[in-house]
Design a protein around this motif. Structure first.
Motif, PDB file in Angstrom:
ATOM      1  N   THR A  11     -27.577 -26.090   0.618  1.00  0.00           N
ATOM      2  CA  THR A  11     -26.347 -26.058   1.414  1.00  0.00           C
ATOM      3  C   THR A  11     -25.580 -24.779   1.139  1.00  0.00           C
ATOM      4  O   THR A  11     -25.814 -24.086   0.143  1.00  0.00           O
ATOM      5  CB  THR A  11     -25.453 -27.267   1.105  1.00  0.00           C
ATOM      6  N   VAL A  12     -24.636 -24.479   2.023  1.00  0.00           N
ATOM      7  CA  VAL A  12     -23.760 -23.322   1.898  1.00  0.00           C
ATOM      8  C   VAL A  12     -22.324 -23.830   1.850  1.00  0.00           C
ATOM      9  O   VAL A  12     -21.932 -24.644   2.697  1.00  0.00           O
ATOM     10  CB  VAL A  12     -23.949 -22.354   3.081  1.00  0.00           C
ATOM     11  N   PRO A  13     -21.515 -23.387   0.898  1.00  0.00           N
ATOM     12  CA  PRO A  13     -20.133 -23.880   0.818  1.00  0.00           C
ATOM     13  C   PRO A  13     -19.246 -23.264   1.889  1.00  0.00           C
ATOM     14  O   PRO A  13     -19.313 -22.063   2.158  1.00  0.00           O
ATOM     15  CB  PRO A  13     -19.687 -23.447  -0.578  1.00  0.00           C
ATOM     16  N   LEU A  14     -18.424 -24.093   2.512  1.00  0.00           N
ATOM     17  CA  LEU A  14     -17.386 -23.623   3.411  1.00  0.00           C
ATOM     18  C   LEU A  14     -16.100 -23.392   2.625  1.00  0.00           C
ATOM     19  O   LEU A  14     -15.943 -23.886   1.509  1.00  0.00           O
ATOM     20  CB  LEU A  14     -17.137 -24.642   4.524  1.00  0.00           C
ATOM     21  N   SER A  15     -15.160 -22.670   3.227  1.00  0.00           N
ATOM     22  CA  SER A  15     -13.917 -22.334   2.526  1.00  0.00           C
ATOM     23  C   SER A  15     -13.055 -23.556   2.243  1.00  0.00           C
ATOM     24  O   SER A  15     -12.165 -23.508   1.395  1.00  0.00           O
ATOM     25  CB  SER A  15     -13.113 -21.313   3.339  1.00  0.00           C
ATOM     26  N   LEU A  18     -16.356 -28.095   1.841  1.00  0.00           N
ATOM     27  CA  LEU A  18     -17.520 -28.826   2.343  1.00  0.00           C
ATOM     28  C   LEU A  18     -18.786 -27.995   2.181  1.00  0.00           C
ATOM     29  O   LEU A  18     -18.737 -26.771   2.003  1.00  0.00           O
ATOM     30  CB  LEU A  18     -17.315 -29.185   3.816  1.00  0.00           C
ATOM     31  N   GLN A  19     -19.914 -28.677   2.237  1.00  0.00           N
ATOM     32  CA  GLN A  19     -21.208 -28.027   2.119  1.00  0.00           C
ATOM     33  C   GLN A  19     -22.003 -28.246   3.405  1.00  0.00           C
ATOM     34  O   GLN A  19     -22.297 -29.380   3.780  1.00  0.00           O
ATOM     35  CB  GLN A  19     -21.988 -28.618   0.930  1.00  0.00           C
ATOM     36  N   ILE A  20     -22.362 -27.163   4.078  1.00  0.00           N
ATOM     37  CA  ILE A  20     -23.136 -27.257   5.310  1.00  0.00           C
ATOM     38  C   ILE A  20     -24.612 -26.977   4.996  1.00  0.00           C
ATOM     39  O   ILE A  20     -24.926 -25.999   4.306  1.00  0.00           O
ATOM     40  CB  ILE A  20     -22.598 -26.280   6.382  1.00  0.00           C
ATOM     41  N   PRO A  21     -25.536 -27.824   5.455  1.00  0.00           N
ATOM     42  CA  PRO A  21     -26.966 -27.539   5.254  1.00  0.00           C
ATOM     43  C   PRO A  21     -27.341 -26.193   5.857  1.00  0.00           C
ATOM     44  O   PRO A  21     -26.951 -25.882   6.981  1.00  0.00           O
ATOM     45  CB  PRO A  21     -27.665 -28.699   5.972  1.00  0.00           C
ATOM     46  N   ILE A  22     -28.102 -25.403   5.110  1.00  0.00           N
ATOM     47  CA  ILE A  22     -28.420 -24.044   5.567  1.00  0.00           C
ATOM     48  C   ILE A  22     -29.454 -24.044   6.681  1.00  0.00           C
ATOM     49  O   ILE A  22     -29.628 -23.041   7.384  1.00  0.00           O
ATOM     50  CB  ILE A  22     -28.905 -23.164   4.392  1.00  0.00           C
ATOM     51  N   PHE A  23     -30.112 -25.172   6.914  1.00  0.00           N
ATOM     52  CA  PHE A  23     -31.129 -25.282   7.961  1.00  0.00           C
ATOM     53  C   PHE A  23     -30.807 -26.482   8.838  1.00  0.00           C
ATOM     54  O   PHE A  23     -30.444 -27.554   8.339  1.00  0.00           O
ATOM     55  CB  PHE A  23     -32.516 -25.453   7.334  1.00  0.00           C
ATOM     56  N   GLY A  24     -30.932 -26.305  10.152  1.00  0.00           N
ATOM     57  CA  GLY A  24     -30.691 -27.412  11.069  1.00  0.00           C
ATOM     58  C   GLY A  24     -31.554 -27.316  12.302  1.00  0.00           C
ATOM     59  O   GLY A  24     -32.404 -26.424  12.436  1.00  0.00           O
ATOM     60  N   LEU A  25     -31.335 -28.232  13.218  1.00  0.00           N
ATOM     61  CA  LEU A  25     -32.076 -28.287  14.471  1.00  0.00           C
ATOM     62  C   LEU A  25     -31.119 -28.111  15.632  1.00  0.00           C
ATOM     63  O   LEU A  25     -30.129 -28.832  15.751  1.00  0.00           O
ATOM     64  CB  LEU A  25     -32.796 -29.631  14.598  1.00  0.00           C
ATOM     65  N   GLY A  26     -31.408 -27.141  16.485  1.00  0.00           N
ATOM     66  CA  GLY A  26     -30.564 -26.880  17.638  1.00  0.00           C
ATOM     67  C   GLY A  26     -31.055 -27.604  18.879  1.00  0.00           C
ATOM     68  O   GLY A  26     -32.218 -28.011  18.979  1.00  0.00           O
ATOM     69  N   THR A  27     -30.153 -27.762  19.832  1.00  0.00           N
ATOM     70  CA  THR A  27     -30.493 -28.278  21.157  1.00  0.00           C
ATOM     71  C   THR A  27     -29.960 -27.280  22.179  1.00  0.00           C
ATOM     72  O   THR A  27     -29.214 -26.363  21.840  1.00  0.00           O
ATOM     73  CB  THR A  27     -29.869 -29.663  21.397  1.00  0.00           C
ATOM     74  N   SER A  28     -30.329 -27.455  23.439  1.00  0.00           N
ATOM     75  CA  SER A  28     -29.774 -26.589  24.484  1.00  0.00           C
ATOM     76  C   SER A  28     -29.856 -27.317  25.817  1.00  0.00           C
ATOM     77  O   SER A  28     -30.498 -28.363  25.937  1.00  0.00           O
ATOM     78  CB  SER A  28     -30.508 -25.246  24.564  1.00  0.00           C
ATOM     79  N   HIS A  29     -29.230 -26.736  26.835  1.00  0.00           N
ATOM     80  CA  HIS A  29     -29.191 -27.375  28.141  1.00  0.00           C
ATOM     81  C   HIS A  29     -30.380 -27.008  29.003  1.00  0.00           C
ATOM     82  O   HIS A  29     -30.593 -27.605  30.051  1.00  0.00           O
ATOM     83  CB  HIS A  29     -27.894 -27.011  28.871  1.00  0.00           C
ATOM     84  N   ASP A  30     -31.152 -26.038  28.605  1.00  0.00           N
ATOM     85  CA  ASP A  30     -32.254 -25.553  29.429  1.00  0.00           C
ATOM     86  C   ASP A  30     -33.567 -26.098  28.878  1.00  0.00           C
ATOM     87  O   ASP A  30     -34.356 -25.386  28.272  1.00  0.00           O
ATOM     88  CB  ASP A  30     -32.266 -24.025  29.445  1.00  0.00           C
ATOM     89  N   GLY A  31     -33.817 -27.391  29.066  1.00  0.00           N
ATOM     90  CA  GLY A  31     -35.029 -28.016  28.551  1.00  0.00           C
ATOM     91  C   GLY A  31     -35.051 -28.082  27.039  1.00  0.00           C
ATOM     92  O   GLY A  31     -36.126 -28.126  26.437  1.00  0.00           O
TER      93      GLY A  31
END
Length: 294
Positions: A11-15, A18-31
């Motif tokens: 994870t990466v610390p926010l100011s 909180l800790q945000i996972p450094i890797f995630g899964l994106g979505t989009s509107h174009d398929g």
């Protein structure tokens, strides 16, 4: 299909702590949405960070996939984005609540302004950004958004926001998605001044779809490095982004690609190879960018 090993994600610390996972899964509107793939990513690959936006039109479906996965909400990091058509104080607050309702959640871990340019008449972009950001500050104070940020903002946009508002964005997300006019971050386009500014200001830099619309996959230099580590070009580029400390959100609707993308924590790129990848920056844009947004 062989099951991917469960992801153990740093994870990466926010100011704000909180800790945000450094890797995630994106979505989009174009398929860019597949119900089965989202469930697979959560249940079989161990992905715990999901990125979406109202613009993508998949909020309800994504909420259904999250519930089907059986993963407790507290164990997930869910990012959503506010479209410029909903900018303005009242409109932004309503849009956030509507998005929560669509996804069947009571809060977002991170909520972003999607783009620095407003589509609303009657105000300058700066005025509308400030008014909208004050709505996000309220949403953060009310704990409807655990963290708030922006997407595709350049240094001057961030400087103005600092002058006009009280909360510095926790995250600045940049994209390589050709349908949404984004700042790019990949080996061919490295906005290092923006990255350094964000780090100096305590703003976490996040990159979406780091493969330059696939242009990196057949680059001879990247292929050579991939062969050295017995990895794919995609894995090399994702690993390069992560080793640079960038929260990285590749997207795919293919289970085998999700499996491949998740396998980037079992090796480390040598400094010489990191430098070689950094040297590939040729100023190339594969998408639009917000350079001319006032």
């Amino acid at each position: 299909m062989l099951l991917a090993p469960k992801l153990s994600c740093p994870t990466v610390p926010l100011s704000n702590g909180l800790q945000i996972p450094i890797f995630g899964l994106g979505t989009s509107h174009d398929g860019g949405y597949s119900h089965d793939t989202i469930v697979y990513a959560l249940t079989e690959c161990g992905v715990r960070h999901i990125d979406t936006a109202k613009r993508y039109g998949c909020e309800e479906n994504l909420g259904n996939a999250i519930r089907e996965s059986g993963i407790p909400r507290r164990d997930l990091w869910v990012t959503n984005k506010l479209w410029p058509g909903d900018y303005g104080y009242k409109a932004a607050k309503k849009a956030c609540l509507d998005s929560c309702s669509q996804m069947g959640v009571t809060y977002f871990d991170l909520y972003l302004m999607h783009w620095p340019e407003s589509t609303q008449p009657g105000c300058s972009n700066r005025e509308m950004r400030a008014e909208t950001w004050r709505a996000l500050e309220e949403l953060h104070k009310e704990r409807l958004c655990s963290a708030i940020g922006v997407s595709n903002f350049l240094v001057r946009h961030l400087e103005e926001l600092k002058e006009d508002c009280s909360v510095v964005p926790h995250v600045n997300q940049v994209f390589t998605n050709d349908m949404t006019h984004q700042v790019e971050y990949h080996p061919f386009q490295q906005p290092n001044q923006l990255v350094e500014y964000c780090r100096q200001e305590g703003i976490v830099f996040e990159g979406y779809s780091p493969l330059a619309k696939g242009q990196v996959l057949n680059n001879p230099t990247i292929l050579r490095i991939a062969q050295k580590y017995r990895r794919t070009s995609a894995q090399i580029c994702i690993r390069w982004s992560i080793q640079n400390g960038v929260v990285t959100i590749p997207k795919s609707i293919k289970k085998e690609r999700i499996q491949e993308n998740c396998q980037v924590f079992g090796f480390h790129l040598e400094e010489s190879d990191m430098a070689t990848l950094a040297s590939l920056d040729d100023g190339r844009h594969v998408t639009w960018d917000p350079t001319n947004v006032e």
